[in-house]
Design a protein around this motif. Structure first.
Motif, short mmCIF file in Angstrom:
data_model
loop_
_atom_site.label_atom_id
_atom_site.label_comp_id
_atom_site.label_asym_id
_atom_site.label_seq_id
_atom_site.Cartn_x
_atom_site.Cartn_y
_atom_site.Cartn_z
N ARG A 225 4.56 4.30 8.13
CA ARG A 225 4.25 3.93 9.52
C ARG A 225 2.82 4.29 9.89
O ARG A 225 2.18 3.60 10.68
N GLY A 226 2.33 5.41 9.33
CA GLY A 226 0.96 5.82 9.60
C GLY A 226 0.72 6.32 11.00
O GLY A 226 -0.42 6.31 11.49
N THR A 227 1.76 6.78 11.70
CA THR A 227 1.60 7.16 13.10
C THR A 227 1.29 8.65 13.28
O THR A 227 0.64 9.03 14.25
N SER A 228 1.74 9.49 12.36
CA SER A 228 1.57 10.94 12.54
C SER A 228 1.28 11.60 11.19
O SER A 228 2.20 12.04 10.50
N PRO A 229 0.01 11.69 10.80
CA PRO A 229 -0.32 12.32 9.50
C PRO A 229 0.17 13.76 9.40
O PRO A 229 0.61 14.19 8.32
N ALA A 230 0.12 14.51 10.52
CA ALA A 230 0.55 15.91 10.46
C ALA A 230 2.04 16.00 10.12
O ALA A 230 2.45 16.81 9.28
N LEU A 231 2.85 15.17 10.79
CA LEU A 231 4.29 15.17 10.50
C LEU A 231 4.56 14.72 9.07
O LEU A 231 5.43 15.27 8.38
N VAL A 409 8.00 5.55 -2.31
CA VAL A 409 6.61 5.87 -2.63
C VAL A 409 5.78 4.60 -2.71
O VAL A 409 4.66 4.52 -2.17
N GLY A 410 6.33 3.59 -3.39
CA GLY A 410 5.61 2.32 -3.53
C GLY A 410 5.31 1.67 -2.19
O GLY A 410 4.20 1.20 -1.93
N ILE A 411 6.31 1.65 -1.30
CA ILE A 411 6.12 1.03 0.01
C ILE A 411 5.08 1.80 0.82
O ILE A 411 4.23 1.20 1.49
N ALA A 412 5.12 3.14 0.75
CA ALA A 412 4.15 3.93 1.50
C ALA A 412 2.72 3.69 1.01
O ALA A 412 1.81 3.46 1.81
N ILE A 413 2.52 3.72 -0.30
CA ILE A 413 1.17 3.57 -0.85
C ILE A 413 0.69 2.12 -0.74
O ILE A 413 -0.43 1.85 -0.27
N LEU A 414 1.52 1.18 -1.14
CA LEU A 414 1.10 -0.22 -1.12
C LEU A 414 0.99 -0.76 0.30
O LEU A 414 0.18 -1.63 0.59
N GLY A 415 1.81 -0.21 1.22
CA GLY A 415 1.67 -0.59 2.61
C GLY A 415 0.33 -0.18 3.17
O GLY A 415 -0.30 -0.92 3.95
N ALA A 416 -0.15 1.02 2.77
CA ALA A 416 -1.47 1.47 3.20
C ALA A 416 -2.56 0.57 2.63
O ALA A 416 -3.55 0.25 3.31
N LEU A 417 -2.41 0.15 1.38
CA LEU A 417 -3.40 -0.75 0.77
C LEU A 417 -3.40 -2.12 1.46
O LEU A 417 -4.45 -2.74 1.62
N ALA A 418 -2.23 -2.58 1.87
CA ALA A 418 -2.15 -3.87 2.55
C ALA A 418 -2.84 -3.84 3.91
O ALA A 418 -3.25 -4.88 4.43
N ALA A 419 -2.97 -2.63 4.50
CA ALA A 419 -3.57 -2.50 5.82
C ALA A 419 -5.09 -2.30 5.77
O ALA A 419 -5.72 -2.21 6.83
N LEU A 420 -5.68 -2.24 4.57
CA LEU A 420 -7.13 -2.04 4.47
C LEU A 420 -7.88 -3.21 5.11
O LEU A 420 -7.45 -4.36 5.03
N ALA A 421 -9.02 -2.87 5.72
CA ALA A 421 -9.84 -3.92 6.33
C ALA A 421 -10.33 -4.91 5.27
O ALA A 421 -10.41 -6.12 5.51
N ASP A 422 -10.69 -4.41 4.10
CA ASP A 422 -11.10 -5.27 2.98
C ASP A 422 -9.84 -5.66 2.21
O ASP A 422 -9.39 -4.94 1.32
#
Length: 454
Positions: A225-231, A409-422
C-alpha cells in the motif's frame, strides 16, 4: 501392509475429483473476485481502504495459517480437515454473498481465508496419501495443474460476466457449490492416529510461528500500500524476530510442530525454495503487468485481462501436451526445462517497448505460462511426496506457506516498481527480478545430488 490393503485409486476417481475441485476453488476465488471489486465498492459505499481489505482480509489468514493447517492435518487426518476446510469455505462464501455491509464482508472474507488455510495444504497432502502408484500420482498432480490453469483463465471471464449480469454477489455463490462437491467426494477418512501415537501439541511453536507469519505478511501487505513506512518496518522487524524465536523454540522442542530435520531432505528443501520463487515470479509478474499495461500502455482493465490470459492458456497447454511425456523423465528435468522456458519468455518481454508490440507480449506470456505449468507440476509432486505420507500435511503446509509468502513479497516489491515515475526503468527492474526467480528454481536442481527425484 496398509498400502497394499488401501483401495486402488486412479487420477479420475472420486477422491481425485475432490482434490481437483478443492484446488480449483482456491484458484477461482481470487481470480474471479478482482473484477467485482469496483462494483462492491459502489454497492456498499466502500472507500479504497475498505476494498483493499476485501482482498487482504483473505490473504492474511491464508498465508499465515497454512503451516498450522498442515500440522493439524497430520494429527486429525487429511480427509477430515479437507472436509472441514471445504464446508467452512462454502459457508463463508455464502455469508460473503449475503453481506449487507463492507465490514461484514471483510469479516466473512477473513473466515474464508481461515478455512482456505485448512483446505489448501490438505489438497497436496491427499495426493501423497491417495495414490500409491507413481504413475497415477504423477497424473493426478499434472491434472491439478490443468484445473488450476483453467480456473485462472476462467476466473476473470466468469467474474466479469457474473458481475455484469447477476451482480457481484454471484461471484461468491459460484465457489460455494464447488467446495461442497469437493467435501462430498473426498470419501471416508483414514483411521486417525491413536491418542498414544499422536505427538504432543506444540503450543509454543504454533503461537509464535503463526504470530511471526501474521506480522511478516501484514508488513508486506502494508508495504504494497505504501501508506505507512513506519508501520511496515515495525511489522516486518517484529515478524522476523518472532520467526527467529520460532526456529529456536522448534530446535529445542521435544515434539516440534515443524521439525527442522525436514530440511535435511534436499528434494523438499529445493521444492520449498522453488515454491517461494514460483509465486514471486509467476504471480508477481501477473500483478505487475496488470498495473503496468494500464498505466504505461493506457489499456482498459478488460483489455489488460485479455492480454494476460495467454499465461493461463500456456499453463494448461504444457500440462496437457508436454507434462505427460516429461513426467516420465523425472521432476529434475521438468524443473530445468520449465524454468528455462519461463526465463526465456520473461526476457522476451523486454522487446515489448510500446502497445503496438502487444503480440510479442502475448507470445511471451504464453511461453512463461508453459514453463510455469511444467516446473510447478514438478514442484507440487516433490512437495507432496518427499517427506512421506505421515508428514504429507506438514510438507504441504510448509510448501504452501513459502508460496504464499513469496507471492506477498513479489506483490510488495513489484508493486513498488510499477509505481515508479520512470515506467520503463521499473519494467526492466521487474523483468530482471522475475528472471532471477526462474534462475533460482533451476538452481535447486543444479546442486550436487545424492539421489534423483522420482
Amino acid at each position: 501392509m496398509t498400502a497394499l490393503l488401501a483401495p486402488a485409486r486412479t487420477a479420475w476417481s472420486a477422491r481425485a475429483w475432490a482434490i481437483y475441485l478443492g484446488w480449483i476453488v482456491i484458484t477461482l476465488d481470487g481470480s474471479a473476485l478482482n473484477l467485482a471489486l469496483p462494483r462492491i465498492a459502489e454497492d456498499l459505499n466502500a472507500h479504497a481502504s475498505g476494498i483493499s481489505w476485501v482482498v487482504d482480509a483473505y490473504t492474511l489468514p491464508l498465508a499465515s495459517l497454512l503451516l498450522l493447517g498442515g500440522s493439524l492435518g497430520d494429527r486429525v487426518g487429511a480427509e477430515r480437515l479437507f472436509r472441514i476446510g471445504a464446508i467452512g469455505f462454502a459457508a463463508a462464501s455464502v455469508a460473503c454473498a449475503l453481506s449487507p455491509s463492507i465490514g461484514l464482508l471483510i469479516a466473512c472474507r477473513t473466515a474464508q481465508g481461515v478455512f482456505a488455510a485448512l483446505l489448501l495444504p490438505m489438497v497436496l497432502a491427499l495426493v501423497g496419501k491417495s495414490f500409491n502408484d507413481p504413475g497415477q500420482r504423477s497424473s493426478a498432480v499434472n491434472l491439478m495443474t490443468v484445473f488450476g490453469g483453467a480456473g485462472m483463465a476462467a476466473g476473470p471471464f466468469l467474474g466479469g460476466l457474473l458481475t455484469d449480469t447477476a451482480g457481484w454477489r454471484a461471484v461468491f455463490w459460484l465457489t460455494a457449490p464447488i467446495a461442497i462437491a469437493a467435501a462430498a467426494l473426498v470419501g471416508a477418512a483414514d483411521r486417525p492416529r491413536t491418542r498414544q501415537s499422536r505427538p504432543r501439541f506444540d503450543w509454543a511453536g504454533q503461537l509464535i510461528g503463526t504470530a511471526g507469519l501474521v506480522a511478516v505478511v501484514a508488513g508486506l501487505i502494508e508495504a504494497g500500500r505504501g501508506t505507512s513506512p513506519a508501520l511496515t518496518w515495525a511489522l516486518l522487524v517484529a515478524g522476523v524476530v518472532l520467526l527467529v524465536i520460532f526456529v529456536l523454540v522448534e530446535h529445542r522442542s521435544p515434539a516440534p510442530m515443524m521439525p527442522l530435520s525436514v530440511f535435511r531432505s534436499p528434494g523438499f528443501t529445493g521444492a520449498t525454495v522453488g515454491g517461494f520463487a514460483f509465486q514471486f515470479g509467476a504471480y508477481g509478474l501477473q500483478f505487475f503487468l496488470a498495473l503496468y499495461l494500464q498505466a504505461a500502455w493506457g489499456v482498459s482493465a478488460l483489455t489488460g485481462g485479455l492480454l494476460l490470459a495467454p499465461f493461463a492458456v500456456g499453463i494448461v497447454a504444457s500440462s496437457v501436451f508436454a507434462n505427460p511425456y516429461l513426467l516420465r523423465r523425472g521432476t529434475r528435468q521438468m524443473i530445468l526445462v520449465g524454468s528455462a522456458a519461463a526465463a526465456a519468455g520473461t526476457l522476451l518481454l523486454l522487446a515489448t517497448t510500446a502497445a503496438e508490440w502487444w503480440w510479442v507480449l502475448v507470445i511471451a506470456e504464453f511461453v512463461i505460462g508453459a514453463g510455469t505449468g511444467i516446473y510447478s507440476t514438478a514442484l507440487n509432486k516433490t512437495a507432496s511426496t518427499s517427506l512421506g505420507a505421515d508428514s504429507a500435511g506438514l510438507a504441504s503446509g510448509i510448501y504452501n506457506t513459502a508460496r504464499q509468502v513469496g507471492q506477498s513479497v513479489g506483490i510488495a516489491i513489484l508493486g513498488a516498481l510499477a509505481a515508479l515515475a520512470d515506467s520503463r526503468a521499473g519494467f526492466i527492474a521487474a523483468i530482471a527480478l522475475i528472471t532471477c526467480c526462474a534462475a533460482a528454481i533451476a538452481a535447486t536442481e543444479l546442486r550436487p545430488r545424492t539421489a534423483a527425484l522420482a
